[in-house]
Write a protein that holds these residues in place. Sequence first.
Motif, PDB file in Angstrom:
ATOM      1  N   PRO A  38       0.947  -1.068  -0.080  1.00 28.84           N
ATOM      2  CA  PRO A  38      -0.016   0.036  -0.091  1.00 28.84           C
ATOM      3  C   PRO A  38       0.879   1.172  -0.074  1.00 28.84           C
ATOM      4  N   ARG A  39       0.208   2.252  -0.547  1.00 23.26           N
ATOM      5  CA  ARG A  39       1.131   3.630  -0.702  1.00 23.26           C
ATOM      6  C   ARG A  39       1.639   4.149   0.536  1.00 23.26           C
ATOM      7  N   SER A  40       2.799   4.679   0.708  1.00 16.42           N
ATOM      8  CA  SER A  40       3.387   5.045   1.933  1.00 16.42           C
ATOM      9  C   SER A  40       2.779   6.295   2.569  1.00 16.42           C
TER      10      SER A  40
ATOM     11  N   ALA B 123     -11.977 -10.766 -16.122  1.00 15.83           N
ATOM     12  CA  ALA B 123     -10.845 -11.299 -16.630  1.00 15.83           C
ATOM     13  C   ALA B 123      -9.507 -10.279 -16.629  1.00 15.83           C
ATOM     14  N   GLU B 124     -10.034  -8.942 -17.151  1.00  8.78           N
ATOM     15  CA  GLU B 124      -8.976  -8.141 -17.136  1.00  8.78           C
ATOM     16  C   GLU B 124      -8.167  -7.764 -16.020  1.00  8.78           C
ATOM     17  N   ARG B 125      -9.082  -7.580 -15.028  1.00  8.77           N
ATOM     18  CA  ARG B 125      -8.584  -7.437 -13.614  1.00  8.77           C
ATOM     19  C   ARG B 125      -8.008  -8.535 -13.131  1.00  8.77           C
ATOM     20  N   LEU B 126      -8.527  -9.900 -13.079  1.00 11.46           N
ATOM     21  CA  LEU B 126      -7.847 -10.997 -12.611  1.00 11.46           C
ATOM     22  C   LEU B 126      -6.393 -11.050 -13.312  1.00 11.46           C
ATOM     23  N   ARG B 127      -6.350 -10.875 -14.827  1.00 10.13           N
ATOM     24  CA  ARG B 127      -5.056 -11.224 -15.149  1.00 10.13           C
ATOM     25  C   ARG B 127      -3.947  -9.900 -14.523  1.00 10.13           C
ATOM     26  N   ASN B 128      -4.672  -8.683 -14.463  1.00  2.97           N
ATOM     27  CA  ASN B 128      -3.862  -7.467 -14.171  1.00  2.97           C
ATOM     28  C   ASN B 128      -3.124  -7.610 -12.582  1.00  2.97           C
ATOM     29  N   LEU B 129      -3.947  -8.071 -11.787  1.00  5.70           N
ATOM     30  CA  LEU B 129      -3.723  -8.306 -10.370  1.00  5.70           C
ATOM     31  C   LEU B 129      -3.056  -9.346 -10.055  1.00  5.70           C
ATOM     32  N   TYR B 140      -4.235  -8.595  -1.998  1.00  2.00           N
ATOM     33  CA  TYR B 140      -3.375  -7.805  -2.563  1.00  2.00           C
ATOM     34  C   TYR B 140      -3.088  -6.594  -1.730  1.00  2.00           C
ATOM     35  N   ARG B 141      -4.186  -6.041  -1.057  1.00  2.00           N
ATOM     36  CA  ARG B 141      -4.018  -4.628  -0.157  1.00  2.00           C
ATOM     37  C   ARG B 141      -4.577  -5.280   1.332  1.00  2.00           C
ATOM     38  N   LEU B 142      -4.800  -6.453   1.708  1.00  2.00           N
ATOM     39  CA  LEU B 142      -5.325  -6.823   2.849  1.00  2.00           C
ATOM     40  C   LEU B 142      -4.145  -7.587   3.596  1.00  2.00           C
ATOM     41  N   ASP B 143      -4.402  -8.173   4.792  1.00  2.00           N
ATOM     42  CA  ASP B 143      -3.520  -8.826   5.660  1.00  2.00           C
ATOM     43  C   ASP B 143      -3.259 -10.015   4.868  1.00  2.00           C
ATOM     44  N   GLN B 144      -2.001 -10.293   4.519  1.00  2.00           N
ATOM     45  CA  GLN B 144      -1.559 -11.108   3.497  1.00  2.00           C
ATOM     46  C   GLN B 144      -1.712 -12.769   4.245  1.00  2.00           C
ATOM     47  N   GLY B 145      -1.423 -12.732   5.477  1.00  2.00           N
ATOM     48  CA  GLY B 145      -1.499 -14.119   6.277  1.00  2.00           C
ATOM     49  C   GLY B 145      -3.071 -14.529   6.405  1.00  2.00           C
ATOM     50  N   GLU B 533      -6.623   3.288   1.437  1.00  2.00           N
ATOM     51  CA  GLU B 533      -5.768   4.019   0.578  1.00  2.00           C
ATOM     52  C   GLU B 533      -5.304   3.237  -0.351  1.00  2.00           C
ATOM     53  N   ALA B 534      -4.735   2.041  -0.046  1.00  2.00           N
ATOM     54  CA  ALA B 534      -4.117   1.167  -0.912  1.00  2.00           C
ATOM     55  C   ALA B 534      -4.660   0.666  -2.165  1.00  2.00           C
ATOM     56  N   PHE B 535      -6.091   0.787  -2.076  1.00  2.00           N
ATOM     57  CA  PHE B 535      -6.983   0.670  -3.219  1.00  2.00           C
ATOM     58  C   PHE B 535      -6.633   1.395  -4.500  1.00  2.00           C
ATOM     59  N   GLU B 536      -6.252   2.605  -4.248  1.00  2.00           N
ATOM     60  CA  GLU B 536      -5.894   3.555  -5.247  1.00  2.00           C
ATOM     61  C   GLU B 536      -4.933   2.823  -6.233  1.00  2.00           C
ATOM     62  N   ASP B 537      -3.994   2.404  -5.855  1.00  2.00           N
ATOM     63  CA  ASP B 537      -2.728   1.956  -6.494  1.00  2.00           C
ATOM     64  C   ASP B 537      -3.179   0.586  -7.142  1.00  2.00           C
ATOM     65  N   GLN B 538      -4.021  -0.305  -6.398  1.00  2.00           N
ATOM     66  CA  GLN B 538      -4.330  -1.451  -6.907  1.00  2.00           C
ATOM     67  C   GLN B 538      -5.322  -1.074  -8.218  1.00  2.00           C
ATOM     68  N   TYR B 539      -6.080  -0.045  -8.031  1.00  2.00           N
ATOM     69  CA  TYR B 539      -7.233   0.316  -9.011  1.00  2.00           C
ATOM     70  C   TYR B 539      -6.324   0.607 -10.374  1.00  2.00           C
ATOM     71  N   VAL B 540      -5.350   1.426 -10.321  1.00  2.00           N
ATOM     72  CA  VAL B 540      -4.534   1.779 -11.501  1.00  2.00           C
ATOM     73  C   VAL B 540      -4.000   0.570 -12.164  1.00  2.00           C
ATOM     74  N   ARG B 541      -3.407  -0.312 -11.174  1.00  2.84           N
ATOM     75  CA  ARG B 541      -2.892  -1.442 -11.694  1.00  2.84           C
ATOM     76  C   ARG B 541      -3.953  -2.401 -12.548  1.00  2.84           C
ATOM     77  N   ALA B 542      -5.050  -2.637 -11.794  1.00  5.12           N
ATOM     78  CA  ALA B 542      -6.161  -3.336 -12.254  1.00  5.12           C
ATOM     79  C   ALA B 542      -6.591  -2.910 -13.509  1.00  5.12           C
ATOM     80  N   GLN B 543      -6.519  -1.572 -13.800  1.00  8.71           N
ATOM     81  CA  GLN B 543      -7.041  -1.046 -15.188  1.00  8.71           C
ATOM     82  C   GLN B 543      -6.068  -1.002 -16.153  1.00  8.71           C
ATOM     83  N   THR B 544      -4.555  -0.800 -15.711  1.00  7.81           N
ATOM     84  CA  THR B 544      -3.634  -0.544 -16.883  1.00  7.81           C
ATOM     85  C   THR B 544      -2.987  -1.880 -16.991  1.00  7.81           C
TER      86      THR B 544
END
Lengths: 172, 554
Positions: A38-40, B123-129, B140-145, B533-544
């Motif tokens: 997540p972003r810093s 499909a797209e988001r699956l592949r991108n993320l 992706y942005r949640l508690d890994q464990g 907050e971390a969703f924002e970056d995930q969102y850009v990656r999911a889209q692009t």
Amino acid sequence: LISPIAIGILRGPTDSSDRESMRERRSIPSHNDDYPAPRSRAPQPPSRAQRGRGGTRMSSAMYERMRSNPKFQHLVRTRSRFAWTLAITVLVAFYGFVMLVAFQPALLGRPVMEGSALTVGVAMGSTIFVSFWLLTALYIRRANGEFDQLTEEIIKEARHAEHAAAARKEVA
Amino acid sequence: MNRALVSLYVLAAPVLALAGGPDLGQAEKQATNWHAIGMFLVFVALTMGITYWAASRTKSASDFYTAGGGITGFQNGLAIAGDYMSAATLLGMTAMTYGQGYDGYLYMVSFFVGWPVILFLMAERLRNLGKFTFADITSYRLDQGKVRTMAAISSLTVVCFYLIAQMVGAGQLIKLLFGLEYKVAVIAVGALMMVYVIFGGMIATTWVQIIKACMLLVGGTVVMLLAMSRFGFSYSVLIAKATTIHKLGPKLLAPGGLLADPINAISLGLGLMFGTAGLPHILMRFFTVGNAKEARKSVLVASGFVGYFFNVIFLMGLCAIMIVGQDGQFFEGGKAGGKLVGGGNMVAMHLAKAVGGNLLLGFLAAVAFATILAVVSGLALAGASAISHDLYARVIKQGKATEAQEMKVSKIATLSLGVVAIFLGMLFEKQNVAFMVGLAFGIAAAANFPVLILSMYWKGLTTRGALAGGYGGLAAAVLCVLFSKSVWVAVLGNPAPLFRWDQPALFAMPIAFALAIVVSKLDASARARAEAEAFEDQYVRAQTGYGSAAAANH
């Protein structure tokens, strides 16, 4: 002197769309690199997932650049609208068909025309097969053309901006 | 009508046609069929050759889990179609059309419609993320464990129930088609699967699936064409004759009782549509291609072949009404109209024999067995990745495992899953396993899908919400199936079901969504804010797709 950001570009752990750098890095075990934390500016590190990941701020900056690009907003808006329109069309058509099955079963058994072997139900079913597949093709045509083109531009522009920023910093 | 079709009162039974767990009931052992065994051995030899080749290319974890992302869209589309068109599709759906006419077509339409929705929304988001497993996306942005542990548990649950249905189906099918012992079949399937997956990883699994899909498409098409030639390739002639002969008469082409209850119909539709979108071995297929472009193409190819094949099966079933239904040699006692030799699911096989002799029968039988083998391999690989990638590398080793260690664990996991599958196959030999695939679909639709789609679309999803939705959906789906007719009455012997519908999706999915949303909303922790907050970056990656795992150089 090379700035930390420039190092970030050279190592580019999250920038794996670059085939060259992928080839160089393939042998290095680097599971975490593909998962930017997540972003810093997050108030607290959310989990251990965030620890020990180089290049996070770097990719976050890239994402920030892409997000602020009007083309990105345009891409997201048009593609979402297109995808949802198609998805809703499919859902409405299919569940409408299911409702007919549930409430008007006799209708589906009737021939489409007097004396025809083709019945309404079979005609509708095969129309679903063909038309849904065509909608799939329609989406892919636009996504693989127009939308992917736009995506490439967005990434390219963000990368250019990144390089420019790094160069400026170096000069300074 | 024959007994197997009557037993289709369990709506869950046709559900399994989707991904390949035939409920063949208690099959009777047939005379040893050497054509079938010979052709199956050719298939095994070919796939062993491919596994040998694939083994030399399986070097990294990425090669093992996702064929290094080096599968093309077309190849992956064929492989997905292979995962989708199972032995039960071929046998069960032909039998259903033969017995119930239009109801068979209805089921096939329902199996088909999930694909466009998966393409448009996922499909797209699956592949991108994603990278190796769908837990990569949910965590992706949640508690890994915690989130990975949950995803691994529900993946393994789905995989295990599926494996049981597959193994039991394989044993029954072999008794039916090859005339071999049940145990021999179960051990053969388990052993071959282990070899494919351990040595060849995803590369071998994908190619086994591709070859099998081609065999199935060719076999089905040949049988259909030969059968249609009896009616001068005229649908009108076929329908006119079939409706005169069939006991349903003109009602043959109207919906029958199977989808009469609207609640059941909608629940089944939801379960089929979103269960598919939550099956670990199907989701994994989206990571085997190089980019979102290829991922989309694979859906186009897959849905094209699947749609085509379903229509072939519909025609096969209708032709069988005339060709098999009127021929005494396919009925016990030699008189048309009684019980079909080998049980109701043998319609497709009898049709192959009637139009193409023992050679075509042997080919189709070999295809059916190859199908089970291929699906089992995909399942084992999905299960092994949940253990090695999610549980071992990410939860236990917290991301510090080396690639070599992770691969070693995945191979041990495959070996263990193979042994477990053989063991379960033997244990459940005498059981009706239809409900297990229903359960697997219910769990996939209720435990995996809601959390997966929310993690991709909703900024507000937090770790607590994901856990509540995932575990809640899992529990709801298991309870619905437990209290349904197929378990509560048929297995546990209670007089009446507590849950009167057959598919849990309509009820368990809203529970999962509601829990995930409400708990996320109530979660005011600092971590929840950081996750949003971390969703924002995930969102850009999911889209692009920027930053996603790229194709290796194969």
